[in-house]
Every structure is written in structure tokens, then in C-alpha cells.
Write an enzyme that holds these catalytic residues in place. Sequence first.
Site, PDB file in Angstrom:
ATOM      1  N   VAL A 153       0.885  -1.329   0.048  1.00 27.95           N
ATOM      2  CA  VAL A 153       0.035   0.259  -0.144  1.00 27.95           C
ATOM      3  C   VAL A 153       0.842   1.325   0.166  1.00 27.95           C
ATOM      4  CG1 VAL A 153      -1.951  -1.095   1.170  1.00 27.95           C
ATOM      5  CG2 VAL A 153      -0.436  -0.034   2.418  1.00 27.95           C
ATOM      6  N   TYR A 177       3.554   5.222  15.869  1.00 23.12           N
ATOM      7  CA  TYR A 177       2.315   4.545  15.778  1.00 23.12           C
ATOM      8  C   TYR A 177       1.249   5.466  16.318  1.00 23.12           C
ATOM      9  CZ  TYR A 177      -0.809   0.588  15.888  1.00 23.12           C
ATOM     10  OH  TYR A 177      -2.093  -0.180  15.688  1.00 23.12           O
ATOM     11  N   LYS A 200      -1.971   6.443  13.669  1.00 26.23           N
ATOM     12  CA  LYS A 200      -3.349   6.203  13.918  1.00 26.23           C
ATOM     13  C   LYS A 200      -4.224   7.597  14.274  1.00 26.23           C
ATOM     14  CE  LYS A 200      -3.006   1.943  12.990  1.00 26.23           C
ATOM     15  NZ  LYS A 200      -3.538   0.985  11.949  1.00 26.23           N
ATOM     16  N   THR A 246      -2.749 -11.022  17.647  1.00 24.54           N
ATOM     17  CA  THR A 246      -2.350 -11.037  16.313  1.00 24.54           C
ATOM     18  C   THR A 246      -0.742 -11.025  16.447  1.00 24.54           C
ATOM     19  OG1 THR A 246      -1.966  -8.876  15.940  1.00 24.54           O
ATOM     20  CG2 THR A 246      -4.481  -9.772  15.438  1.00 24.54           C
TER      21      THR A 246
END
Length: 248
Positions: free
Chosen positions: A61, A153, A157, A188
Site C-alpha cells: 500500500v 504509531y 493512527k 495477532t
Amino acid sequence: MSAPVVLITGALTGIGRATALAFGREGARIVVSGRRDDAGVSLVKELRELGAEAGFVRADVRHEDDVQTLVRHTVERFGRLDVAVNNAGTEGKSGPITEQSPESYAATFDTNVLGTILSLKHEMRVMLSQGHGHIVNLSSTFGSRGAAGASMYVASKHAVEGLTKAAALEGAAAGVRVNAVAPGPVETGMLKRVAGGADKIAAMAAAVPARRLGTPEDIAATIVFLASDKANFITGQIIGVNGGKTAL
Ligand SMILES: NC(=O)c1ccc[n+]([C@@H]2O[C@H](COP(=O)([O-])OP(=O)(O)OC[C@H]3O[C@@H](n4cnc5c(N)ncnc54)[C@H](OP(=O)(O)O)[C@@H]3O)[C@@H](O)[C@H]2O)c1
């Protein structure tokens, strides 16, 4: 309408993969994308075993050509694009802000922010001309909160949430809805890499009011709902899925 056409970025692991399987069980037609051909082919096989029509397109992406090809391929194959889940994301490199650099910024922002912008750009071009479409971006609890040692991060976000609201306003009158889900800690690969040990993961679970980590399926179920007609009047929203963490 016949089975919805769904595109998912970063679909080969974790939340993206669970989302693909959840849409597959609902009978959607699905294009999964990611950076590893072998995992893509194997996910498509699993989706077909569920009875879903599915295909894989390799796409990073960070690269506009990849994103454009992904969207074009989806529309060429299935005739339209009903749902897009912009899930691809990276935790980047943690560390104090005094140690960040243009490289660490790019390592996080190129995927989490530029990737979301490029995805929104090409998905919305199709959806605006169709006059319908639902997009779900992946934010995080850290899309509205701080976290020491995770500035890149956290900032990326926050940007995803801003993009979600701005894009929602651009799409609303044309029937295009844009929302984000903001998961708390979810079991995850990303969580394992960030936590770095079983005791830290247990501490994260204990800090959730529901006393457990989220599962990728918890997040996938919310994404499927947001992308459905049951959520037709929901747009520009950030939906927390976090076992009560932001109620603290
Ligand atoms: N797990 C959590 O606790 C949590 C909480 C809040 C939000 N989230 C968000 O949820 C989303 C999914 O993460 P996850 O937890 O499921 O972790 P994950 O299993 O690491 O999934 C991230 C996926 O994104 C892909 N990806 C990374 N960079 C990419 C790029 N440039 N182009 C295309 N794909 C790329 C990865 O593929 P590769 O294998 O090729 O790297 C991987 O399949 C992310 O946006 C993440 O920030 C996760």
C-alpha cells in the site's frame, strides 16, 4: 443487490485475514491483497472452500501503482467495488521521540498514513462514480490516546482517524460511507511483536476491563457490520472495539 464485492488490504494475517474469512462466510466476492504471493494463494483457496468467489492481488500500500492496480483489478473482475477494508498496518519501530528520525517516520507513516490515503483515493474514485460504497479503515485505541514510546504509531493512527472523518464528509452526500474501527489489544502477530513476551501479553489482557485480549474475529465481526446495510446511517465514526478499555 447481488453478493457484495469486498477488497481488503493487508489481508494475509491477523485482523485482515479474519475479516476476509468473515466476509467469505457471508457469501461476499472478495479480493484479498498483501505482499506475499504464497499466503495470498493459500487464503484464496480457503475462501473458495467456504464457497466464496475470491482472488488475490499482490499490493504494497506504500506504492500508488500497486493500490491503483488492486482497485482496477477488483472492478474489472467483479464490475464494481462495494466494500473496502483498509487494514494494512505496521507497528513501526518503538522508542522515545528523542530517537525518531525521518526514516522511522517513513517506516510507519508510509504504510499507515500514505497507504490509507492512496487506498481512499482510488477506492473513493470508484465508489463516488457508482453512487455507493462502504469503507472501513483500521485505527487503534492509540488513534485517540497517547502511549509513551510509540509516538510514530500513535501519530499515524490519529492521522487515520482524521482521514476517516474528512473522507466521510466528502462521500456522505454521494452515498459513500467511511468509518474506522479502533481495536484495543488483539491477539495477532503485531501484538506479539510489540509485547515481546507472554508475561507482557498477560499484563495487557489483565488491563482490559473484559479481562481478555480481543480476537481477530471480534474485530472482523464489527467490520462486517459497519460495511453492511444495517449500518447505513453510520459514517465518519470511529468505533472502539476494546473490551471496555476506553471506558476507564
Ligand atoms: N493487534 C492489535 O492489537 C491491533 C490493535 C489496534 C489496531 N490494529 C491494527 O489492525 C491492523 C491489522 O493488524 P494486525 O493486528 O492484524 O497485525 P498483523 O497480523 O501484523 O497484520 C498487518 C498486516 O498488514 C500487512 N502490511 C504491513 N505493511 C504493509 C504494506 N506496506 N502493504 C501491504 N500490506 C502491509 C502485513 O503484511 P506483511 O506480512 O507483508 O508485513 C500484515 O498482513 C493494523 O492496521 C493495525 O495497526 C491492531
